[in-house]
Design a protein around this motif. Structure first.
Motif, PDB file in Angstrom:
ATOM      1  N   ILE A 917       7.095 -28.822  90.177  1.00 57.24           N
ATOM      2  CA  ILE A 917       7.984 -27.533  91.359  1.00 57.24           C
ATOM      3  C   ILE A 917       8.635 -28.478  92.467  1.00 57.24           C
ATOM      4  O   ILE A 917       9.798 -28.459  92.923  1.00 57.24           O
ATOM      5  CB  ILE A 917       6.982 -26.819  91.673  1.00 57.24           C
ATOM      6  CG1 ILE A 917       6.254 -26.096  90.783  1.00 57.24           C
ATOM      7  CG2 ILE A 917       7.596 -26.152  92.946  1.00 57.24           C
ATOM      8  CD1 ILE A 917       5.165 -25.359  91.045  1.00 57.24           C
ATOM      9  N   LYS A 918       7.946 -29.654  92.843  1.00 55.32           N
ATOM     10  CA  LYS A 918       8.573 -30.462  93.969  1.00 55.32           C
ATOM     11  C   LYS A 918       9.901 -31.111  93.578  1.00 55.32           C
ATOM     12  O   LYS A 918      10.719 -31.350  94.575  1.00 55.32           O
ATOM     13  CB  LYS A 918       7.345 -31.432  94.394  1.00 55.32           C
ATOM     14  CG  LYS A 918       7.411 -32.812  93.391  1.00 55.32           C
ATOM     15  CD  LYS A 918       6.374 -33.621  94.123  1.00 55.32           C
ATOM     16  CE  LYS A 918       6.360 -35.023  93.479  1.00 55.32           C
ATOM     17  NZ  LYS A 918       5.161 -35.841  93.682  1.00 55.32           N
ATOM     18  N   VAL A 919      10.266 -31.394  92.371  1.00 53.53           N
ATOM     19  CA  VAL A 919      11.567 -32.045  92.162  1.00 53.53           C
ATOM     20  C   VAL A 919      12.631 -31.252  91.592  1.00 53.53           C
ATOM     21  O   VAL A 919      13.756 -31.469  91.169  1.00 53.53           O
ATOM     22  CB  VAL A 919      11.185 -33.283  90.930  1.00 53.53           C
ATOM     23  CG1 VAL A 919      10.390 -34.201  91.569  1.00 53.53           C
ATOM     24  CG2 VAL A 919      10.978 -32.429  89.565  1.00 53.53           C
ATOM     25  N   ALA A 920      12.184 -29.718  91.648  1.00 54.43           N
ATOM     26  CA  ALA A 920      13.181 -28.865  91.017  1.00 54.43           C
ATOM     27  C   ALA A 920      14.456 -28.734  92.127  1.00 54.43           C
ATOM     28  O   ALA A 920      14.228 -28.863  93.050  1.00 54.43           O
ATOM     29  CB  ALA A 920      12.687 -27.562  90.758  1.00 54.43           C
ATOM     30  N   ASP A 921      15.368 -28.170  91.501  1.00 50.75           N
ATOM     31  CA  ASP A 921      16.617 -28.006  92.494  1.00 50.75           C
ATOM     32  C   ASP A 921      16.549 -26.818  93.172  1.00 50.75           C
ATOM     33  O   ASP A 921      16.881 -26.411  94.260  1.00 50.75           O
ATOM     34  CB  ASP A 921      17.981 -28.081  91.734  1.00 50.75           C
ATOM     35  CG  ASP A 921      18.047 -29.557  91.098  1.00 50.75           C
ATOM     36  OD1 ASP A 921      18.034 -30.516  91.781  1.00 50.75           O
ATOM     37  OD2 ASP A 921      18.287 -29.645  89.688  1.00 50.75           O
ATOM     38  N   TRP A 922      15.904 -25.915  92.402  1.00 51.20           N
ATOM     39  CA  TRP A 922      15.826 -24.574  92.919  1.00 51.20           C
ATOM     40  C   TRP A 922      14.495 -23.689  92.429  1.00 51.20           C
ATOM     41  O   TRP A 922      14.129 -24.000  91.156  1.00 51.20           O
ATOM     42  CB  TRP A 922      17.094 -23.483  92.252  1.00 51.20           C
ATOM     43  CG  TRP A 922      17.131 -22.319  93.302  1.00 51.20           C
ATOM     44  CD1 TRP A 922      17.043 -21.039  92.493  1.00 51.20           C
ATOM     45  CD2 TRP A 922      17.544 -21.842  94.520  1.00 51.20           C
ATOM     46  NE1 TRP A 922      17.161 -20.141  93.617  1.00 51.20           N
ATOM     47  CE2 TRP A 922      17.623 -20.587  94.437  1.00 51.20           C
ATOM     48  CE3 TRP A 922      18.082 -22.701  95.523  1.00 51.20           C
ATOM     49  CZ2 TRP A 922      18.053 -20.029  95.697  1.00 51.20           C
ATOM     50  CZ3 TRP A 922      18.342 -22.239  96.553  1.00 51.20           C
ATOM     51  CH2 TRP A 922      18.578 -20.797  96.764  1.00 51.20           C
ATOM     52  N   ILE A 923      13.876 -22.953  93.311  1.00 50.84           N
ATOM     53  CA  ILE A 923      12.440 -22.448  92.934  1.00 50.84           C
ATOM     54  C   ILE A 923      12.727 -20.973  93.147  1.00 50.84           C
ATOM     55  O   ILE A 923      13.154 -20.241  93.929  1.00 50.84           O
ATOM     56  CB  ILE A 923      11.386 -22.746  93.916  1.00 50.84           C
ATOM     57  CG1 ILE A 923      11.319 -24.378  93.564  1.00 50.84           C
ATOM     58  CG2 ILE A 923      10.289 -22.069  93.682  1.00 50.84           C
ATOM     59  CD1 ILE A 923      10.139 -24.929  94.479  1.00 50.84           C
ATOM     60  N   ILE A 924      12.237 -20.342  91.867  1.00 53.17           N
ATOM     61  CA  ILE A 924      12.062 -18.680  92.069  1.00 53.17           C
ATOM     62  C   ILE A 924      10.741 -18.448  91.981  1.00 53.17           C
ATOM     63  O   ILE A 924       9.971 -18.536  90.943  1.00 53.17           O
ATOM     64  CB  ILE A 924      13.256 -17.892  90.939  1.00 53.17           C
ATOM     65  CG1 ILE A 924      14.500 -18.361  91.130  1.00 53.17           C
ATOM     66  CG2 ILE A 924      12.795 -16.635  90.959  1.00 53.17           C
ATOM     67  CD1 ILE A 924      15.446 -17.854  89.982  1.00 53.17           C
ATOM     68  N   ASP A 925      10.203 -17.878  93.115  1.00 53.11           N
ATOM     69  CA  ASP A 925       8.798 -17.685  93.182  1.00 53.11           C
ATOM     70  C   ASP A 925       8.431 -16.280  92.989  1.00 53.11           C
ATOM     71  O   ASP A 925       9.158 -15.550  93.767  1.00 53.11           O
ATOM     72  CB  ASP A 925       8.287 -18.156  94.526  1.00 53.11           C
ATOM     73  CG  ASP A 925       6.552 -18.288  94.674  1.00 53.11           C
ATOM     74  OD1 ASP A 925       6.140 -18.879  93.433  1.00 53.11           O
ATOM     75  OD2 ASP A 925       6.196 -17.775  95.420  1.00 53.11           O
ATOM     76  N   MET A 926       7.753 -15.926  92.143  1.00 56.99           N
ATOM     77  CA  MET A 926       7.131 -14.336  91.626  1.00 56.99           C
ATOM     78  C   MET A 926       5.999 -14.100  92.240  1.00 56.99           C
ATOM     79  O   MET A 926       5.028 -14.897  92.544  1.00 56.99           O
ATOM     80  CB  MET A 926       7.181 -14.087  90.176  1.00 56.99           C
ATOM     81  CG  MET A 926       8.408 -14.704  89.280  1.00 56.99           C
ATOM     82  SD  MET A 926       9.686 -13.490  89.630  1.00 56.99           S
ATOM     83  CE  MET A 926       9.443 -12.135  88.697  1.00 56.99           C
TER      84      MET A 926
END
Length: 975
Positions: A917-926
């Protein structure tokens, strides 16, 4: 500590274990960790668990053992201090569609008992409450009515039936009766016979059994018993009381009976509430809740063809001669202006509807016979039901899809049993509630037992206050006993983070982690002690918040006096362990040793422990220097509302690495796999699985390919292996077939397959390399084939060599060795290189798929997709790719995914691992929670910006992860 305080293993050599000796503390939470493929499962499951099971089975009689699948003795010198073992792994999930969370946890069995003993039946047609009374209750009711005045007893023999019923009246007269009530009017039977009656009108006839009056002597009550038995016999369990002075009426019934619909229900039994019994299952779907129906779009893949040219696909493949049916369609076409020689794309909507669904009862003359046209769908359904051929049945199913049963609406039971209620809820209502809500519902009933009774006796039935009170007390007693068991099990399931599930959820739809935790909750409810529990990565599918609840559960098992062995890579669980065993130092042939053993502190300071270096922070997965902003295009799902999704609109930036996160059950898989994945697969590859409910998906024109890598296994038979699954074995066989000597002998690629009968395989062992010997009450024995000596091929095939190696030698190579061996063969090298890059260089090319760990199997699938050419417009969808991966394996995987994105592709990952998660470019949190309380997007941001959401559960744990990388975090581009 005494020797009895340890589980001692000496000389373990199972799979890649290198004759290891180890002492594990008992009554403790022990985590076994290490690189994927290092030998963790070989130690925990294939050595400790298997030996525990084998010893238990050996304690049984030889007769009993002959019915069991016995375990082979693991390759180990000695195991002492071994207690009974229970495995809770990920491979035991049922593939039976009849298995649900309710049946697995046994909660459904208690609910069946509750409804059978305390449920209130209703008429399935009108919804009216129906009750039953025994003979003594009926006698008591009659006695109370007689105290009011003269009571006339009538036995209904005809109820709302058309006709004159003359034969019934004559039979009643011959039997000795004089009076009847004909359509509410009391008259003599002779008068009724002479009465002119309308045959087309329904009539009701009731025999006057007797008139009862109050008398003081007891002999009258004895006579009453005989009269009542006679009346109930003639009325088939029904009696009508009429108070002569007032005309007041009351219906008495020995059965569950609806006076309005004239429906009798059987006495309630637990089996009637089971969808796995013929008595309780819905007759349409046989208790599955869904049925297979033909999809018109799949039946006609090419509408440019005519019916005569084979446009109806299954007709041309499996149904044989359709000449007579063609003539029927041709005749129907003359009425509705279409022809079997016209391309289907030119048919009108009416013509297509007639072709598919038929014309009802309308008759057509074909071959001098008058026949109905039921339509293509009905004709194929009939053939599907009638065929005994498994091949034809399987072929038909390729043109079908699952549809919710129209009769039971997916509730699995017959209508008459779905109409039974308890506390104003049917059994289907209860099992469709989330476990969390169901637990609250039962606890509320425990506090307020007066809410249990949910019905009022219908006015047409006689009932006494005393009986009402007795029924209420009986229902409360039944509920009190059942609720204790149900609530205990529900509490364990909710404690372990499964409160979002429902009892009617089929186990085959559960992830490996969910199925494992369901079984773990079952073990908690049994309160065993002195047991060794062996678990395989129970944290799979769990958000970090839910992992904390899991740790409490594992500790609760330990505190009951059990030993809990957990094969795990999750940082939280490793840090919560009483003892840690690090297996390594590498994987496969480079592993199988105990690198380090001890407490968390000692592991952190162990110089040779790779796990310890990551736990201490000496090694880490670095934060990216900047976050990608994408290629400017967006993929948008509009109004997604499948399962628990709340009609949400979600956008995915293309050209990025996007993580979809959130607590368990928040809707991640529904959004990404069920809607986005299935919609794209349907668009690009015409798959038949329909996507979840949504309005539309915008931006698909910016993609030209989609790859979905889920958690399904690569194969369940020993014949499946990395070489066959990735397709590299096909290229290798072609290469051997091109050798000059092979050409001289006329060998083709099939000669080098161990799956082709009559080819080059050894027919003694059918290409398995081993022979299976059944030993009845002893474990079956697998011995090396004496003909081929385990090579799988006969001697002629093995005489063909490529660079001094036979085909069997190549299958015995590790992927790393084979990569170097075929370095000049581009097709083979590329596939092997990708396998090597994902960290599987230690696997043998011919290693059986059944021996691969979960992480290994998933990486084989991933490498297969990665080895295919990318277009720069490919979307990769991955479902928890870090399953079974060590920190080091995860680091290697991320490097590959980063390369994919750098080429312009898009990667969407469902993940809980904070290192990903920390290296992702974008996070979609549900979230914000699971089940009914989830299904919303609560945050969309970069990992850095997500930290600004103070109440976000993902941000809470991500912040801890950032703090551990604070030195590297300074390099992150704030933009």
């Amino acid at each position: 500590m005494s020797k009895s305080s340890f589980l001692s293993i000496r000389g373990a050599r199972v799979h890649n274990l290198k004759n290891i000796d180890i002492d594990l503390p008992k009554n403790a939470l022990v985590v076994i960790t290490g690189l994927s493929g290092s030998g963790k499962s070989s130690l925990a499951f294939d050595t400790i668990y298997q030996e525990g099971q084998r010893r238990y089975m050996e304690s049984l009689s030889s007769h009993t053992r002959s019915f069991l699948e016995l375990k082979e003795k693991p390759d180990v010198d000695e195991i002492s201090g071994l207690s009974p073992t229970i495995a809770i792994d990920q491979k035991s999930a049922s593939y039976n569609p009849r298995s649900t969370v309710g049946t697995t946890t046994e909660i459904y069995d208690y609910l069946r008992l509750l409804f059978a003993r305390a449920g209130q039946p209703h008429c399935p047609k009108c919804g009216q409450v129906v009750i039953e009374q025994n003979f003594e209750q009926i006698l008591l009711t009659v006695s109370r009515w007689v105290q009011k005045g003269t009571v006339e007893l009538f036995a209904p023999i005809i109820q709302n039936q058309k006709g004159e019923h003359r034969h019934v009246l004559l039979t009643a007269k011959q039997t000795g009766f004089s009076f009847i009530r004909f359509d509410t009017t009391v008259m003599e039977i002779d008068e009724a016979l002479a009465l002119r009656k309308d045959k087309q009108k329904p009539h009701t006839i009731e025999l006057l059994i007797a008139s009862l009056i109050q008398e003081e002597n007891t002999t009258s009550k004895t006579q009453w018993r005989e009269i009542l038995k006679k009346g109930l016999d003639y009325g088939n369990g029904l009696l009508i009381l009429v108070l002569k002075e007032t005309g007041e009426e009351c219906l008495l019934s020995q059965y569950f009976h609806c006076p309005h619909c004239q429906i009798n229900l059987p006495p309630l039994e637990p089996r009637y509430f089971s969808f796995n019994t013929p008595e309780g299952a819905c007759t349409e779907c046989t208790g599955l809740g869904v049925k297979l129906v033909f999809d018109p779009n799949l039946l006609i893949p090419n509408k440019r063809l005519t019916i005569a040219e084979g446009a109806i696909r299954p007709w041309s493949r499996v149904t044989g001669n359709q000449t007579s049916f063609f003539r029927l369609i041709d005749t129907v076409g003359r009425f509705y202006k279409f022809s079997i020689h016209t391309p289907l794309e030119k048919y009108s909507k009416q013509a297509m509807h007639v072709l598919m669904f038929g014309t009802g009862a309308q008759l057509y003359e074909v071959d001098k016979k008058e026949v109905e046209f039921s339509g293509i769908l009905r004709q194929l359904e009939q053939k599907y039901k009638e065929t005994d051929s498994e091949y034809i049945r399987h072929e038909f199913e390729t043109y079908m899809y699952e549809q919710v049963c129209p009769i039971c609406e997916g509730k699995r039971l017959r209508p008459e049993f779905l109409a039974v209620t308890f506390a104003q809820k049917s059994l289907a209502d209860m099992v469709s509630m989330s476990l969390e809500n169901f637990l609250d519902f039962f606890k509320r009933l425990q506090k307020h037992p007066d809410q249990i009774t949910d019905s009022i006796t219908p006015p047409s039935f006689c009932q006494t206050r005393g009986h009402d009170k007795e029924m209420q007390q009986m229902k409360q007693m039944v509920f009190e006993r059942v609720s204790k068991e149900v609530v205990t099990r529900l509490e364990h399931l909710c404690e372990i983070g499964l409160g979002y599930l429902t009892l009617d959820r089929t186990t085959m739809t559960l992830s490996g982690g969910e199925a494992q935790r369901v079984r773990l909750a079952n073990q908690l409810g049994r309160s065993l002690s002195g047991v060794i529990y062996v678990l395989d990565e129970p944290s799979i599918g769990l958000h970090s918040r839910d992992t904390e609840a899991l740790i409490k559960t594992l500790r609760a098992l330990r505190d009951l006096g059990n030993t809990v062995l957990v094969v795990e890579h999750d940082r939280q669980i490793i840090e919560a362990a009483d003892a840690i065993v690090d297996v390594g130092p590498g994987a496969g042939i480079y592993g199988g040793e105990i690198v380090a053993q001890g407490t968390l502190v000692s592991i952190k300071h162990h110089k040779e422990s790779l796990t310890g270096q990551y736990l201490s922070g000496k090694k880490t997965i670095p934060l990216p220097k900047k976050y990608r902003k994408g290629n400017g295009h967006i993929l948008t799902i509009v109004d997604a509302e499948s399962f628990n999704l709340k009609k949400i609109t979600v956008s995915f930036p293309l050209g990025t690495l996007t993580c979809v996160t959130g607590v368990s059950g928040s809707g991640k898989s529904t959004l990404v796999l069920d809607i986005l994945g299935n919609a794209l697969l349907q668009k690009f590859y015409r798959t038949k699985t329909p996507p979840g409910k949504h309005k539309e998906i915008k931006g698909m024109e910016h993609l030209d390919k989609v790859v979905v890598v889920d958690q399904s296994p690569i194969g369940r038979t020993p014949r499946s292996n990395p070489a066959t699954y990735t397709g590299v074995f096909t290229a290798i066989r072609d290469l051997f077939a091109s050798v000059p000597e092979a050409k001289m002998r006329g060998y083709n690629a099939g000669k080098f397959s161990f799956n082709v009968k009559g080819g080059g395989r050894c027919e003694v062992c059918s290409g398995d390399g081993v022979r299976h010997i059944e030993m009845q009450f002893m474990p079956d024995v697998y011995v090396t084939c004496e003909e081929c000596h385990g090579t799988r091929y006969h001697s002629e095939t093995l005489e063909i060599h490529y660079r001094g190696k036979s085909i069997a030698d190549v299958l015995a190579m590790t992927i790393e060795e084979a990569r170097l061996f075929f370095c000049d063969q581009a097709t083979i090298y590329e596939k092997l290189h990708v396998l090597f890059e994902v960290g599987l260089g230690y696997l043998q090319l011919g290693q059986s798929a059944t021996t691969l760990s979960g992480g290994e199997a998933q990486r084989v699938k991933l490498s297969t997709e990665l080895s295919r050419r990318t277009t720069g417009k490919t979307l990769y969808i991955l479902d928890e790719p870090t399953t079974g991966l060590h920190f080091e394996d995860t680091k290697r995987l991320l490097l590959i995914l980063e390369r994919l994105v750098d080429k312009g592709n898009t990667v969407i990952i469902i993940e809980h691992n904070m290192d990903v998660i920390k290296v992702a470019d974008w996070i979609i949190d549900m979230g914000p929670e699971g089940g009914e309380k989830g299904g919303q997007v609560i945050a969309q941001a970069t990992p850095k910006d997500l930290l600004e959401f103070p109440k976000n559960e993902t941000a809470k744990f991500l912040k801890v992860c950032f703090e551990k990388n604070k030195n590297l975090a300074k390099n992150v581009d704030k933009k």
